[in-house]
Motif scaffolding. Structure first.
Motif, PDB file in Angstrom:
ATOM      1  N   ALA A  16       0.835  -1.207   0.000  1.00  0.00           N
ATOM      2  CA  ALA A  16       0.000   0.000   0.000  1.00  0.00           C
ATOM      3  C   ALA A  16       0.870   1.257   0.000  1.00  0.00           C
ATOM      4  O   ALA A  16       0.538   2.253  -0.661  1.00  0.00           O
ATOM      5  CB  ALA A  16      -0.939  -0.006   1.207  1.00  0.00           C
ATOM      6  N   ILE A  17       1.975   1.219   0.730  1.00  0.00           N
ATOM      7  CA  ILE A  17       2.890   2.369   0.756  1.00  0.00           C
ATOM      8  C   ILE A  17       3.515   2.563  -0.620  1.00  0.00           C
ATOM      9  O   ILE A  17       3.614   3.688  -1.109  1.00  0.00           O
ATOM     10  CB  ILE A  17       3.956   2.186   1.857  1.00  0.00           C
ATOM     11  N   ILE A  18       3.913   1.469  -1.247  1.00  0.00           N
ATOM     12  CA  ILE A  18       4.483   1.554  -2.597  1.00  0.00           C
ATOM     13  C   ILE A  18       3.463   2.150  -3.554  1.00  0.00           C
ATOM     14  O   ILE A  18       3.794   3.020  -4.377  1.00  0.00           O
ATOM     15  CB  ILE A  18       4.959   0.166  -3.072  1.00  0.00           C
ATOM     16  N   LYS A  19       2.227   1.725  -3.435  1.00  0.00           N
ATOM     17  CA  LYS A  19       1.158   2.256  -4.294  1.00  0.00           C
ATOM     18  C   LYS A  19       1.007   3.768  -4.093  1.00  0.00           C
ATOM     19  O   LYS A  19       0.888   4.526  -5.059  1.00  0.00           O
ATOM     20  CB  LYS A  19      -0.158   1.539  -3.985  1.00  0.00           C
ATOM     21  N   ARG A  20       1.026   4.210  -2.836  1.00  0.00           N
ATOM     22  CA  ARG A  20       0.920   5.644  -2.544  1.00  0.00           C
ATOM     23  C   ARG A  20       2.103   6.416  -3.150  1.00  0.00           C
ATOM     24  O   ARG A  20       1.931   7.490  -3.717  1.00  0.00           O
ATOM     25  CB  ARG A  20       0.894   5.890  -1.038  1.00  0.00           C
ATOM     26  N   LEU A  21       3.301   5.861  -3.007  1.00  0.00           N
ATOM     27  CA  LEU A  21       4.488   6.539  -3.537  1.00  0.00           C
ATOM     28  C   LEU A  21       4.471   6.588  -5.061  1.00  0.00           C
ATOM     29  O   LEU A  21       4.873   7.593  -5.655  1.00  0.00           O
ATOM     30  CB  LEU A  21       5.757   5.867  -3.024  1.00  0.00           C
ATOM     31  N   ARG A  22       4.011   5.528  -5.681  1.00  0.00           N
ATOM     32  CA  ARG A  22       3.900   5.549  -7.146  1.00  0.00           C
ATOM     33  C   ARG A  22       2.866   6.576  -7.598  1.00  0.00           C
ATOM     34  O   ARG A  22       3.059   7.262  -8.600  1.00  0.00           O
ATOM     35  CB  ARG A  22       3.571   4.158  -7.667  1.00  0.00           C
ATOM     36  N   ARG A  23       1.780   6.671  -6.855  1.00  0.00           N
ATOM     37  CA  ARG A  23       0.770   7.684  -7.163  1.00  0.00           C
ATOM     38  C   ARG A  23       1.378   9.082  -7.018  1.00  0.00           C
ATOM     39  O   ARG A  23       1.163   9.955  -7.866  1.00  0.00           O
ATOM     40  CB  ARG A  23      -0.440   7.527  -6.240  1.00  0.00           C
ATOM     41  N   ALA A  24       2.151   9.284  -5.972  1.00  0.00           N
ATOM     42  CA  ALA A  24       2.817  10.577  -5.771  1.00  0.00           C
ATOM     43  C   ALA A  24       3.767  10.859  -6.928  1.00  0.00           C
ATOM     44  O   ALA A  24       3.852  11.991  -7.408  1.00  0.00           O
ATOM     45  CB  ALA A  24       3.568  10.592  -4.438  1.00  0.00           C
ATOM     46  N   ALA A  54       0.088  12.792  -0.891  1.00  0.00           N
ATOM     47  CA  ALA A  54       0.388  11.386  -1.142  1.00  0.00           C
ATOM     48  C   ALA A  54       1.665  10.963  -0.421  1.00  0.00           C
ATOM     49  O   ALA A  54       1.723   9.884   0.184  1.00  0.00           O
ATOM     50  CB  ALA A  54       0.509  11.120  -2.648  1.00  0.00           C
ATOM     51  N   ILE A  55       2.682  11.802  -0.440  1.00  0.00           N
ATOM     52  CA  ILE A  55       3.939  11.492   0.245  1.00  0.00           C
ATOM     53  C   ILE A  55       3.736  11.503   1.756  1.00  0.00           C
ATOM     54  O   ILE A  55       4.220  10.620   2.471  1.00  0.00           O
ATOM     55  CB  ILE A  55       5.053  12.466  -0.184  1.00  0.00           C
ATOM     56  N   GLN A  56       2.996  12.473   2.244  1.00  0.00           N
ATOM     57  CA  GLN A  56       2.726  12.558   3.679  1.00  0.00           C
ATOM     58  C   GLN A  56       1.979  11.317   4.168  1.00  0.00           C
ATOM     59  O   GLN A  56       2.311  10.760   5.219  1.00  0.00           O
ATOM     60  CB  GLN A  56       1.924  13.819   3.993  1.00  0.00           C
ATOM     61  N   GLN A  57       1.008  10.855   3.416  1.00  0.00           N
ATOM     62  CA  GLN A  57       0.251   9.666   3.811  1.00  0.00           C
ATOM     63  C   GLN A  57       1.144   8.423   3.803  1.00  0.00           C
ATOM     64  O   GLN A  57       1.024   7.561   4.676  1.00  0.00           O
ATOM     65  CB  GLN A  57      -0.963   9.475   2.911  1.00  0.00           C
ATOM     66  N   ALA A  58       2.024   8.328   2.827  1.00  0.00           N
ATOM     67  CA  ALA A  58       2.962   7.200   2.780  1.00  0.00           C
ATOM     68  C   ALA A  58       3.897   7.234   3.986  1.00  0.00           C
ATOM     69  O   ALA A  58       4.165   6.203   4.611  1.00  0.00           O
ATOM     70  CB  ALA A  58       3.755   7.223   1.477  1.00  0.00           C
ATOM     71  N   LYS A  59       4.377   8.414   4.330  1.00  0.00           N
ATOM     72  CA  LYS A  59       5.267   8.562   5.489  1.00  0.00           C
ATOM     73  C   LYS A  59       4.553   8.168   6.771  1.00  0.00           C
ATOM     74  O   LYS A  59       5.097   7.411   7.584  1.00  0.00           O
ATOM     75  CB  LYS A  59       5.770  10.005   5.588  1.00  0.00           C
ATOM     76  N   LYS A  60       3.330   8.627   6.954  1.00  0.00           N
ATOM     77  CA  LYS A  60       2.574   8.278   8.152  1.00  0.00           C
ATOM     78  C   LYS A  60       2.356   6.776   8.242  1.00  0.00           C
ATOM     79  O   LYS A  60       2.512   6.173   9.315  1.00  0.00           O
ATOM     80  CB  LYS A  60       1.212   8.989   8.154  1.00  0.00           C
ATOM     81  N   GLU A  91      -0.631   7.265  18.658  1.00  0.00           N
ATOM     82  CA  GLU A  91      -1.739   8.172  18.331  1.00  0.00           C
ATOM     83  C   GLU A  91      -1.233   9.578  17.992  1.00  0.00           C
ATOM     84  O   GLU A  91      -1.690  10.193  17.028  1.00  0.00           O
ATOM     85  CB  GLU A  91      -2.718   8.224  19.493  1.00  0.00           C
ATOM     86  N   ILE A  92      -0.261  10.066  18.755  1.00  0.00           N
ATOM     87  CA  ILE A  92       0.228  11.430  18.513  1.00  0.00           C
ATOM     88  C   ILE A  92       0.974  11.527  17.183  1.00  0.00           C
ATOM     89  O   ILE A  92       1.018  12.578  16.560  1.00  0.00           O
ATOM     90  CB  ILE A  92       1.062  11.961  19.686  1.00  0.00           C
ATOM     91  N   THR A  93       1.561  10.421  16.726  1.00  0.00           N
ATOM     92  CA  THR A  93       2.263  10.474  15.441  1.00  0.00           C
ATOM     93  C   THR A  93       1.315  10.708  14.286  1.00  0.00           C
ATOM     94  O   THR A  93       1.745  11.082  13.202  1.00  0.00           O
ATOM     95  CB  THR A  93       3.083   9.183  15.178  1.00  0.00           C
ATOM     96  N   ARG A  94       0.034  10.522  14.497  1.00  0.00           N
ATOM     97  CA  ARG A  94      -0.946  10.809  13.431  1.00  0.00           C
ATOM     98  C   ARG A  94      -0.957  12.299  13.064  1.00  0.00           C
ATOM     99  O   ARG A  94      -1.437  12.675  12.015  1.00  0.00           O
ATOM    100  CB  ARG A  94      -2.343  10.374  13.855  1.00  0.00           C
ATOM    101  N   TYR A  95      -0.427  13.128  13.956  1.00  0.00           N
ATOM    102  CA  TYR A  95      -0.415  14.562  13.709  1.00  0.00           C
ATOM    103  C   TYR A  95       0.873  15.069  13.095  1.00  0.00           C
ATOM    104  O   TYR A  95       1.093  16.266  12.958  1.00  0.00           O
ATOM    105  CB  TYR A  95      -0.689  15.312  15.028  1.00  0.00           C
ATOM    106  N   LEU A  96       1.748  14.152  12.695  1.00  0.00           N
ATOM    107  CA  LEU A  96       2.992  14.540  12.017  1.00  0.00           C
ATOM    108  C   LEU A  96       2.692  15.223  10.700  1.00  0.00           C
ATOM    109  O   LEU A  96       1.799  14.891   9.999  1.00  0.00           O
ATOM    110  CB  LEU A  96       3.892  13.329  11.775  1.00  0.00           C
TER     111      LEU A  96
END
Length: 96
Positions: A16-24, A54-60, A91-96
């Protein structure tokens, strides 16, 4: 200084992360084309926002996966108090 690890590992979330990065990457290539074509700055800014998101979501997702699996594997089973602290940290890392 960047630290690299010599071992490889994958998690269920990696596809899923790879998919997000490819989309980015696709969004970024589109953005480059838009700039080359002299497209409207507002359109370009909107496309750049899509790249960033897209990159932020992959990082999270990667950080969350690390906390869920790698970190706990390293330190071993957690007690109830440690588990609560880890859950709050996660939980707090969700706000990165």
């Amino acid at each position: 200084m960047t630290q690299t690890h010599t071992h490889t590992h994958t998690h269920e979330s990696h596809p899923a992360i790879i998919k997000r990065l490819r989309r980015a990457g696709g969004h970024l290539n589109s953005t480059i084309d838009m700039v080359v074509q002299g497209r409207n700055c507002l359109d370009i800014a909107q496309q750049l926002q899509a790249v960033e998101k897209a990159i932020q979501q992959a990082k999270k997702a990667l950080i969350q996966e690390h906390l869920d699996h790698c970190l706990e594997d390293l330190v071993g089973p957690l007690g109830a108090g440690q588990r609560k602290a880890m859950d709050e940290f996660r939980e707090i890392t969700r706000y990165l």
